[in-house]
Scaffold this motif. Structure first.
Motif, PDB file in Angstrom:
ATOM      1  N   VAL A  53       0.756  -1.218  -0.037  1.00  0.00           N
ATOM      2  CA  VAL A  53       0.093   0.091  -0.054  1.00  0.00           C
ATOM      3  C   VAL A  53       0.941   1.415  -0.085  1.00  0.00           C
ATOM      4  CG1 VAL A  53      -1.840   1.234   1.139  1.00  0.00           C
ATOM      5  CG2 VAL A  53      -1.921  -0.991   1.325  1.00  0.00           C
ATOM      6  N   VAL A  54       0.565   2.206  -0.858  1.00  0.00           N
ATOM      7  CA  VAL A  54       1.303   3.150  -1.061  1.00  0.00           C
ATOM      8  C   VAL A  54       0.634   4.815  -1.102  1.00  0.00           C
ATOM      9  CG1 VAL A  54       3.427   2.331  -2.192  1.00  0.00           C
ATOM     10  CG2 VAL A  54       1.617   3.249  -3.766  1.00  0.00           C
ATOM     11  N   ARG A  55      -1.059   4.549  -1.380  1.00  0.00           N
ATOM     12  CA  ARG A  55      -1.599   5.715  -1.391  1.00  0.00           C
ATOM     13  C   ARG A  55      -2.938   5.445  -1.354  1.00  0.00           C
ATOM     14  NH1 ARG A  55      -1.589   9.463  -6.811  1.00  0.00           N
ATOM     15  NH2 ARG A  55      -3.918   9.388  -7.022  1.00  0.00           N
ATOM     16  N   PHE A  56      -3.794   6.587  -0.601  1.00  0.00           N
ATOM     17  CA  PHE A  56      -5.149   6.261  -0.579  1.00  0.00           C
ATOM     18  C   PHE A  56      -5.781   7.495  -1.310  1.00  0.00           C
ATOM     19  CE2 PHE A  56      -3.665   4.815   3.549  1.00  0.00           C
ATOM     20  CZ  PHE A  56      -3.949   3.277   3.642  1.00  0.00           C
ATOM     21  N   ASP A  57      -7.193   7.472  -2.080  1.00  0.00           N
ATOM     22  CA  ASP A  57      -7.554   8.373  -2.792  1.00  0.00           C
ATOM     23  C   ASP A  57      -9.104   8.759  -2.386  1.00  0.00           C
ATOM     24  OD1 ASP A  57      -6.268   8.546  -5.842  1.00  0.00           O
ATOM     25  OD2 ASP A  57      -5.384   7.702  -4.322  1.00  0.00           O
ATOM     26  N   LEU A  58      -9.481   9.643  -2.389  1.00  0.00           N
ATOM     27  CA  LEU A  58     -10.946  10.198  -1.927  1.00  0.00           C
ATOM     28  C   LEU A  58     -11.205  11.271  -2.941  1.00  0.00           C
ATOM     29  CD1 LEU A  58     -13.251  10.355  -0.126  1.00  0.00           C
ATOM     30  CD2 LEU A  58     -12.024  12.122   1.244  1.00  0.00           C
ATOM     31  N   GLY A  59     -12.319  11.016  -3.756  1.00  0.00           N
ATOM     32  CA  GLY A  59     -13.156  11.937  -4.345  1.00  0.00           C
ATOM     33  C   GLY A  59     -14.603  11.666  -4.678  1.00  0.00           C
ATOM     34  N   PRO A  60     -14.936  12.002  -5.672  1.00  0.00           N
ATOM     35  CA  PRO A  60     -16.461  11.929  -5.968  1.00  0.00           C
ATOM     36  C   PRO A  60     -16.846  10.444  -6.270  1.00  0.00           C
ATOM     37  CG  PRO A  60     -15.641  13.822  -7.149  1.00  0.00           C
ATOM     38  CD  PRO A  60     -14.676  13.262  -6.631  1.00  0.00           C
ATOM     39  N   GLY A  61     -18.132   9.877  -6.057  1.00  0.00           N
ATOM     40  CA  GLY A  61     -18.418   8.845  -6.517  1.00  0.00           C
ATOM     41  C   GLY A  61     -18.947   8.766  -7.898  1.00  0.00           C
TER      42      GLY A  61
END
Length: 225
Positions: free
Chosen positions: A132-140
């Protein structure tokens, strides 16, 4: 291509659903992260399981002194829910099945995106060579629907640029957006106490995406591409 079109279009092409979580409560100053920052935080989990629970905290700068800020920031940026930066996919089997988004098949290489119940709602994770290197959050899927899930430091999708800047634990670096430098920009903050950072994508004055994790991973402008 506008930043908003690129952000949603590229992720849909790759089948990558970008989304995110919030940050943990401020614990006692943690040891500064080294080569694998996520692993150095494990002791905190045993003392206080809530430390890995997505909640909406005030900005780190309002809660701690500048001397403690790097350690607190490291704690905020090293996880999403129960998943830690640096963990291997084999470490995450207890969270149930993980759904690969098809990045490896689409573009090759060793980078992949996953969704799973071990992450907060709306959050996806990026792996490289199964770590695991990154997490993303954005619109669905509905880009106009509000995103309830907050990110680290209480940052939220839909915030104005000014609101977002006020939430950072330190001044972020602004740079032109790769696809629409006139109306879009990146706001990037590197934790001085670790190899972790966070980047927001801003379009027409509002936050449309955010991702956090290793400094190298957050620099990728098209996810795995």
């Amino acid at each position: 291509m506008s930043a908003l079109m690129r952000s949603t279009g590229v992720l849909l092409v790759l089948g990558l659903a970008a989304c995110q979580p919030p940050e943990p409560p401020v614990l006692a100053p943690a040891a500064k992260a080294a080569a694998q920052p996520a692993q150095s935080m494990a002791a905190n989990d045993d003392v206080d399981p809530i430390a890995r629970t997505p909640i909406d905290d005030p900005p780190a700068s309002a809660a701690v002194s500048s001397d403690d800020a790097p350690a607190v920031a490291s704690v905020a940026l090293d996880h999403a829910g129960e998943v830690l930066i640096g963990q291997h996919m084999s470490d995450l089997k207890a969270f149930g099945p993980w759904t690969a988004m098809g990045a490896v098949e689409a573009i090759g290489g060793s980078c992949e995106y996953y969704d799973g119940k071990g992450l907060p709602p709306g959050v996806s994770m990026m792996t490289d060579e199964d770590r695991v290197v990154r997490f993303d959050l954005g619109p669905g899927e509905d880009a106009k629907a509000p995103v309830d899930q907050p990110g680290p430091f209480g940052l939220r999708i839909g915030m104005t640029r000014a609101q977002a800047v006020a939430q950072f634990p330190g001044a972020p670096v602004s740079s032109p957006h790769a696809y629409d430098g006139d109306q879009g920009e990146y706001l990037t903050w590197q934790d001085p106490g670790s190899a972790l950072g966070i980047r927001l994508e801003v379009f027409e004055g509002k936050v449309i995406l955010m991702y956090w994790g290793t400094s190298e991973a957050i620099e990728l402008i098209e996810g795995c591409a």
